[in-house]
Structure formats: C-alpha cells, structure tokens
Design a protein around this motif. Structure first.
Motif, PDB file in Angstrom:
ATOM      1  N   UNK A 100       0.825  -1.208   0.000  1.00 55.40           N
ATOM      2  CA  UNK A 100       0.000   0.000   0.000  1.00 55.40           C
ATOM      3  C   UNK A 100       0.859   1.257   0.000  1.00 55.40           C
ATOM      4  N   UNK A 101       1.946   1.254   0.764  1.00 50.36           N
ATOM      5  CA  UNK A 101       2.830   2.418   0.812  1.00 50.36           C
ATOM      6  C   UNK A 101       3.505   2.650  -0.529  1.00 50.36           C
ATOM      7  N   UNK A 102       3.838   1.560  -1.207  1.00 53.95           N
ATOM      8  CA  UNK A 102       4.431   1.696  -2.533  1.00 53.95           C
ATOM      9  C   UNK A 102       3.429   2.293  -3.507  1.00 53.95           C
ATOM     10  N   UNK A 103       2.164   1.869  -3.412  1.00 54.43           N
ATOM     11  CA  UNK A 103       1.123   2.375  -4.304  1.00 54.43           C
ATOM     12  C   UNK A 103       0.761   3.832  -4.024  1.00 54.43           C
ATOM     13  N   UNK A 104       1.143   4.314  -2.865  1.00 54.78           N
ATOM     14  CA  UNK A 104       0.846   5.704  -2.506  1.00 54.78           C
ATOM     15  C   UNK A 104       1.442   6.684  -3.510  1.00 54.78           C
ATOM     16  N   UNK A 105       2.534   6.312  -4.136  1.00 53.73           N
ATOM     17  CA  UNK A 105       3.216   7.187  -5.084  1.00 53.73           C
ATOM     18  C   UNK A 105       2.699   7.004  -6.521  1.00 53.73           C
ATOM     19  N   UNK A 106       1.809   6.060  -6.737  1.00 46.72           N
ATOM     20  CA  UNK A 106       1.333   5.778  -8.087  1.00 46.72           C
ATOM     21  C   UNK A 106       0.053   6.554  -8.385  1.00 46.72           C
ATOM     22  N   UNK A 107      -0.403   6.395  -9.666  1.00 45.24           N
ATOM     23  CA  UNK A 107      -1.654   7.032 -10.048  1.00 45.24           C
ATOM     24  C   UNK A 107      -2.837   6.243  -9.486  1.00 45.24           C
TER      25      UNK A 107
ATOM     26  N   UNK B  68       3.149 -11.087  -2.229  1.00 42.74           N
ATOM     27  CA  UNK B  68       4.520 -11.202  -2.732  1.00 42.74           C
ATOM     28  C   UNK B  68       4.509 -11.918  -4.083  1.00 42.74           C
ATOM     29  N   UNK B  69       3.722 -12.968  -4.181  1.00 48.16           N
ATOM     30  CA  UNK B  69       3.654 -13.714  -5.446  1.00 48.16           C
ATOM     31  C   UNK B  69       3.124 -12.834  -6.567  1.00 48.16           C
ATOM     32  N   UNK B  70       2.102 -12.022  -6.287  1.00 46.39           N
ATOM     33  CA  UNK B  70       1.535 -11.134  -7.308  1.00 46.39           C
ATOM     34  C   UNK B  70       2.566 -10.102  -7.743  1.00 46.39           C
ATOM     35  N   UNK B  71       3.226  -9.507  -6.763  1.00 44.73           N
ATOM     36  CA  UNK B  71       4.201  -8.457  -7.082  1.00 44.73           C
ATOM     37  C   UNK B  71       5.345  -9.000  -7.925  1.00 44.73           C
ATOM     38  N   UNK B  72       5.758 -10.231  -7.671  1.00 48.00           N
ATOM     39  CA  UNK B  72       6.856 -10.807  -8.430  1.00 48.00           C
ATOM     40  C   UNK B  72       6.413 -11.259  -9.818  1.00 48.00           C
ATOM     41  N   UNK B  73       5.135 -11.568  -9.942  1.00 46.72           N
ATOM     42  CA  UNK B  73       4.650 -12.127 -11.210  1.00 46.72           C
ATOM     43  C   UNK B  73       3.986 -11.105 -12.114  1.00 46.72           C
ATOM     44  N   UNK B  74       3.452 -10.016 -11.555  1.00 50.25           N
ATOM     45  CA  UNK B  74       2.683  -9.062 -12.363  1.00 50.25           C
ATOM     46  C   UNK B  74       3.601  -8.112 -13.108  1.00 50.25           C
TER      47      UNK B  74
ATOM     48  N   UNK C 241       3.350  -3.743 -13.251  1.00 49.12           N
ATOM     49  CA  UNK C 241       3.978  -2.763 -12.362  1.00 49.12           C
ATOM     50  C   UNK C 241       5.401  -2.421 -12.790  1.00 49.12           C
ATOM     51  N   UNK C 242       5.968  -3.221 -13.702  1.00 50.21           N
ATOM     52  CA  UNK C 242       7.280  -2.929 -14.265  1.00 50.21           C
ATOM     53  C   UNK C 242       8.375  -2.835 -13.225  1.00 50.21           C
ATOM     54  N   UNK C 243       9.327  -1.930 -13.479  1.00 47.72           N
ATOM     55  CA  UNK C 243      10.485  -1.779 -12.594  1.00 47.72           C
ATOM     56  C   UNK C 243      10.158  -1.041 -11.300  1.00 47.72           C
ATOM     57  N   UNK C 244       8.922  -0.524 -11.207  1.00 53.53           N
ATOM     58  CA  UNK C 244       8.560   0.214 -10.002  1.00 53.53           C
ATOM     59  C   UNK C 244       8.451  -0.709  -8.791  1.00 53.53           C
ATOM     60  N   UNK C 245       8.261  -1.970  -9.053  1.00 55.11           N
ATOM     61  CA  UNK C 245       8.133  -2.937  -7.961  1.00 55.11           C
ATOM     62  C   UNK C 245       9.357  -3.845  -7.960  1.00 55.11           C
ATOM     63  N   UNK C 246      10.107  -3.788  -6.871  1.00 52.58           N
ATOM     64  CA  UNK C 246      11.281  -4.640  -6.712  1.00 52.58           C
ATOM     65  C   UNK C 246      11.093  -5.491  -5.461  1.00 52.58           C
ATOM     66  N   UNK C 247      10.829  -6.759  -5.662  1.00 47.55           N
ATOM     67  CA  UNK C 247      10.637  -7.680  -4.546  1.00 47.55           C
ATOM     68  C   UNK C 247      11.719  -8.751  -4.654  1.00 47.55           C
ATOM     69  N   UNK C 248      12.792  -8.620  -3.894  1.00 49.69           N
ATOM     70  CA  UNK C 248      13.911  -9.564  -4.038  1.00 49.69           C
ATOM     71  C   UNK C 248      13.698 -10.898  -3.338  1.00 49.69           C
ATOM     72  N   UNK C 249      12.614 -11.035  -2.567  1.00 53.71           N
ATOM     73  CA  UNK C 249      12.416 -12.261  -1.783  1.00 53.71           C
ATOM     74  C   UNK C 249      11.105 -12.939  -2.181  1.00 53.71           C
ATOM     75  N   UNK C 250      11.118 -14.245  -2.093  1.00 55.22           N
ATOM     76  CA  UNK C 250       9.904 -14.999  -2.385  1.00 55.22           C
ATOM     77  C   UNK C 250       9.086 -15.293  -1.135  1.00 55.22           C
TER      78      UNK C 250
ATOM     79  N   UNK D 252      14.845   0.232   2.384  1.00 61.49           N
ATOM     80  CA  UNK D 252      14.047  -0.987   2.545  1.00 61.49           C
ATOM     81  C   UNK D 252      13.037  -1.148   1.410  1.00 61.49           C
ATOM     82  N   UNK D 253      13.467  -0.860   0.180  1.00 65.89           N
ATOM     83  CA  UNK D 253      12.664  -1.078  -1.030  1.00 65.89           C
ATOM     84  C   UNK D 253      11.339  -0.326  -0.994  1.00 65.89           C
ATOM     85  N   UNK D 254      11.326   0.829  -0.364  1.00 60.33           N
ATOM     86  CA  UNK D 254      10.136   1.660  -0.352  1.00 60.33           C
ATOM     87  C   UNK D 254       9.146   1.340   0.751  1.00 60.33           C
ATOM     88  N   UNK D 255       9.396   0.324   1.555  1.00 65.13           N
ATOM     89  CA  UNK D 255       8.504   0.031   2.681  1.00 65.13           C
ATOM     90  C   UNK D 255       8.629   1.140   3.724  1.00 65.13           C
ATOM     91  N   UNK D 256       7.520   1.528   4.339  1.00 64.43           N
ATOM     92  CA  UNK D 256       7.556   2.652   5.312  1.00 64.43           C
ATOM     93  C   UNK D 256       8.178   2.241   6.642  1.00 64.43           C
TER      94      UNK D 256
END
Length: 549
Positions: free
Chosen positions: A151-158, A195-201, A204-213, A348-352
């Motif tokens: 949610x915090x990451x999406x705060x910066x999106x449209x 986490x699975x959605x963020x890694x697979x979708x 969201x392109x390069x705006x989402x960086x989730x290094x862990x599964x 911390x990858x944009x986490x608040x």
C-alpha cells in the motif's frame, strides 16, 4: 702557572660536560613526555594494522568472542480495534528469542594501492533454547508488513494502479494483522499472496522490486553473504587512526538513499575504532541495514573488567530528523517527523520502515503514547559502546534497534481508510558483547606502558634539569652566602701613639714644690696603661723657665 691553567681548563671542561649532559637528558625527557603517546600509537599501529599476516587478522576475520542475538516481538493483542481511534493498540513484549551467531568474512580482497580491504559478511545463526524466553513455535500476532509495504508503494502511483493494489488486498483477504510462528517471522519466512503477485505481475514494471519470495525479518540472512553488501574499509597501514573506517559500500562512497553529506559512507564498520580518543568526542558506526551512519556521543567514563573506558551512547542526536539538530534534516528522506525515529524507507525497497531505539527510548513522547505496553528505560534500551581510549578496542557493546512501520490513511485505498497515523512497533533486537577477562588482562598492559613511559620521561627530565643547573646553582648559592657576611669590622687600636717622654728629676722636684704629688691623676696607672711608652725616642723635657738657674 701552566699547571694552574691546565687544572682550570679541566674543571671548565668537566662543568661543560655535566651541563651538556643535563641539557640533553632534560630535552629527551621533555620530548618523550610530550610524544610518548604518539610513539606508542605508532608502534601499536605497526602491530595491529590489517594485513594478511598481521596479529589481528584472524580475530578480525572470525571474532573469537561469543556473540548472541536477542530478538523481542510486540505481540498485538487487539488488532480488531485498530480503526477505533479511541482505543490504542495494546502491545505485549515477547522474548528474548536468542540466537548464537558465528560470523565470518568472505571474498576478502586487498587493495594496497589505497590501503583498503574489501569483503562481505556472512553469519550462521543457531537457536539457543536455554537462553531464550520462549519457543520458535510461539504464535505471535503482528502488523501485516507485506500488505502495508504494498500500500505504501502504491501511494506514489496514479489512481488506477492504487485501485489495482486495493482490489488485490481485498481479493486475497489480506488482514490488518497476521499471526505466525516466531520461526516464520524470523529466519524461515512465510509465503504471502501479495509477494507472489508483485513478483509475477509485469504491469507494475520496474517500479516494484521484490527480491524475496517469502517474508521474514531475517529471511535469507542465515548463512548468506548477500544481504549486507560489500564493505571496503581502511587497513590502517598508512594511518592507524583510519583503521576499520568505511571507505566505500557496494563500491560507492555515497549511499544515494539520503541527500548531501547524510548519504556519505563513513564511520566504523564495527570492528575497529580510532585510538587516542578524547573525553567529550563522538564516534560513528555504519549500519548496512539502515544504509547510513549512526553517531554516538561521549557520555561518561566507566570501568569494565578493571579497564577504564569511554562510553559512547546513542542520544537524541542519533535519531533526530532536523527538529533538534538542523544538520540532520537531510536524513528526513521526504518524511520529516518528530525526533526519535529514522526514516529508512528508501533503504528498505520503499517500505515505510522507521528505525528507533527500543520502546522509543530517547524519542519524542508522542511515539510512546501511541500504544499501550511501551516502557522505555536506559538500562534495557540504550544503544552504547564502551571503548578503551588508547587503542579504540571495544570493551562492551549493546547494539539495540527497533523496527517500526508507519500506518496512515492512503487515498483510494479503502483497506487503510480511517486508520490512525501510527508508527507501529513490530520487533526489536539486541546484540550485547563484553570483553573476556583473559583479553582484558592483556589489554590492561596498555595504560601501564603509557604510565611507565611518562614516569620515566618525567624522571629523566628532572635529572637532566638537576645536572644542567648544578654548577650555576652552586655559584649563586656561594655568592649569596658571601653577601650575607658582615662587611664592617671594628677598628684596631693604632700602634702609632705619641710616646710619653721621661720626666727629669728637676721637673719632679718642681712639681713637689708646687704641691702636685708625683702620683698626679694624669700619671696614674689607668691612664698610662693605654699608652705605649717608647723610651729614649724623644728628648727629655727641660725645666720651665722660672726654674732655670
């Protein structure tokens, strides 16, 4: 005369030699006293500077001390009341969950051209059931960090992308809080649909960086050297005062996570600190988990295992965002809040994520008042390091930090509608270590050597000064004694007194005729006793004219 001159010449040479020897001894003692500490530091630097075959290399690569990591959780007992702003979150501290740590340094590369060494840190953690107050199977309820991070990451999106995240949260029935075992929340991690959605979708392109599964606060840290990055530190070969100080991190001298000098890579990597520390100064510690340096200020002088040390503590300056110390404003990271927390979201990858001391120790009271169950105190929650001032060796360390996440309403995100703006405490950890009595015994020789050196320098200076001043002082004393002797003397009676002429028989008869006795007072013994009679030196007196025939 030639023998007298030779003797005088020998005496002068002897005095000159003694004075010259005294001058040299006094000068040596003075310089030794002034620079003994520097000379000792120089010699020590030759011994402890980092080299592949130096005395400290093995203990630097694999620390010989027993290291423990104690972890505490804040169990959230009333998550269902979170949107009721009249009720505070009720937190229950659980732990410690203790892990013994076996650290090592790998991928070591030496760079003699700039006197640095590069390496990565790897640690293996073992659960210590006996030292823990709880089991890894304990079920703990904690804020849903995965949903909050999304949610915090999406705060910066449209608005469109934010709605997609909001729909995903509802679709997968994401709760405000999750209940997991201590093992899952720490090293093992747990699977989450977000986490699975963020890694697979790909939308969201390069705006989402989730290094862990999986998600876990220490997931992938056990036995891995990838999480904390590549360190490059000074070896101290060229300057012992730079030993162990950060030169670069991940091959950069600026982290890029903070503006201006706040993002500079500096401070100690944690193993070495500068020697010859002074009362009232400060030190700095670089933390790869926060992508910044933490300043620690001198607070007091203490004794650890019989060794005097300087205590450096993390005070309000360490966790200020420019409110109390304007120079800290560049640490805000776009979220300048009250003093007491450090914004490490960019790290911390944009986490608040906001770091603080445990229970918001040394923070603004507003943080403590956000929840029930927080009881900050110095004994349990202070971050400090005690260093031996001559060598910079750590005598005792208590590294303590708390992880908090900012929860706040987000536009077009129904999941967080009506929530109070809260810096929510989740977990805090402590790593405390103290010097062993055996090593303390060896280290105690350092202040003794410095003290003995200054004593020898003082005695040498005093002895040289005595020799230098021996003859001048003797001369002045002799002259002073001579000046004290009386200069006036009693006048001696003169031996040149006019002789008394002999009296003729006719003169005596005349005196008798005039009625003057022969024993006149003028001729008595007392008068004549002070007169030296010189007979036959003057002619006899003649009779007066009236007695002449």
């Amino acid at each position: 005369m030639p023998q007298t001159n030779t003797k005088l010449h020998r005496i002068c040479n002897w005095k000159l030699c003694i004075g010259g020897a005294g001058f040299l001894l006094a000068l040596f003692g003075l310089l030794c006293g002034m620079f003994w500490a520097d000379l000792f530091t120089y010699g020590m630097g030759k011994e402890i500077a980092l080299r592949p075959n130096s005395r400290v290399y093995e203990s630097w690569k694999v620390p010989p001390l027993d290291l423990n990591l104690d972890i505490y959780f804040f169990n959230w007992t009333n998550p269902e009341d979170f949107k009721n702003q009249s009720i505070k979150p009720i937190l229950q501290q659980l732990g410690p969950y203790r892990f013994s740590e076996k650290p090592d340094k790998v991928d070591i590369k030496w760079h003699p051209e700039n006197y640095t060494v590069s390496y990565r840190k790897k640690s293996i953690f073992y659960f210590d059931a006996e030292g823990s107050n709880g089991s890894l199977d304990d079920q703990i309820t904690i804020l849903n960090a995965v949903a909050l991070s999304a949610s915090a990451k999406a705060k910066q999106w449209d608005a469109l992308k934010r709605n997609m995240v909001d729909i995903s949260l509802k679709m997968y029935d994401q709760p405000m809080a999750v209940t997991k075992s201590a093992d899952e929340l720490l090293f093992t991690g747990y699977q989450d649909d977000m986490i699975d959605i963020a890694r697979a979708a790909p939308i969201f392109g390069d705006e989402v960086q989730v290094p862990f599964d999986r998600f876990g606060w220490f997931y992938t840290r056990n036995g891995s050297a990838d999480l904390t990055g590549t360190f490059n530190v000074n070896t101290g070969v060229d300057d012992i005062h730079k030993i162990g100080q950060m030169h670069s991190w991940n091959f950069k001298t600026h982290t890029g996570f903070s503006e201006s000098y706040c993002g500079m890579v500096n401070g100690s990597a944690g193993e070495f600190f500068p020697p010859n520390l002074k009362v009232g100064g400060s030190i700095s510690l670089f933390s790869p988990d926060m992508c910044r340096s933490i300043p620690l200020d001198y607070t007091e002088t203490v004794v650890v295992e019989g060794i005097t040390g300087f205590k450096y503590s993390g005070g309000a300056r360490s966790v200020d965002n420019g409110t109390l110390y304007p120079e800290n404003k560049c640490f805000c990271g776009g979220e300048c809040v009250a003093s007491g927390v450090m914004n490490v979201s960019a790290c911390r990858f944009g986490s608040p994520v906001f770091m603080s001391y445990p229970h918001f120790y040394n923070a603004d009271p507003l943080y403590v008042n956000q929840a029930e169950g927080l009881k900050p105190n110095q004994k349990d929650h202070e971050f400090y390091m005690i260093l031996e001032p001559n060598t910079g060796v750590a005598l005792e360390v208590a590294a303590r930090f708390q992880v908090n996440m900012l929860v706040e309403p987000i536009n077009h995100m129904s999941f967080y509608e009506g929530v109070p703006r809260t810096f929510f405490p989740l977990i805090w950890f402590e790593q405390k270590v103290r010097i062993s009595p055996e090593f303390a015994e060896e280290l105690s020789a350092v202040p003794r050597i410095l003290t003995i050196g200054h004593i020898v320098a003082g005695v040498t200076f005093a002895f040289g000064l005595i020799l230098l001043c021996w003859h001048p002082a003797g001369y002045l004393i002799s002259k002073w004694r001579g000046d004290l002797k009386p200069t006036s003397k009693k006048p001696k009676a003169s031996s040149k007194v006019a002789p008394i002429p002999e009296l003729s028989a006719s003169y005596k008869k005349a005196c008798e005729a005039e009625g003057q006795p022969e024993g006149s007072p003028l001729l008595t013994k007392p008068y004549l006793s002070n007169v030296k009679i010189v007979p036959n030196k003057q002619p006899a007196l003649e009779k007066p004219s009236e007695y002449k025939s």
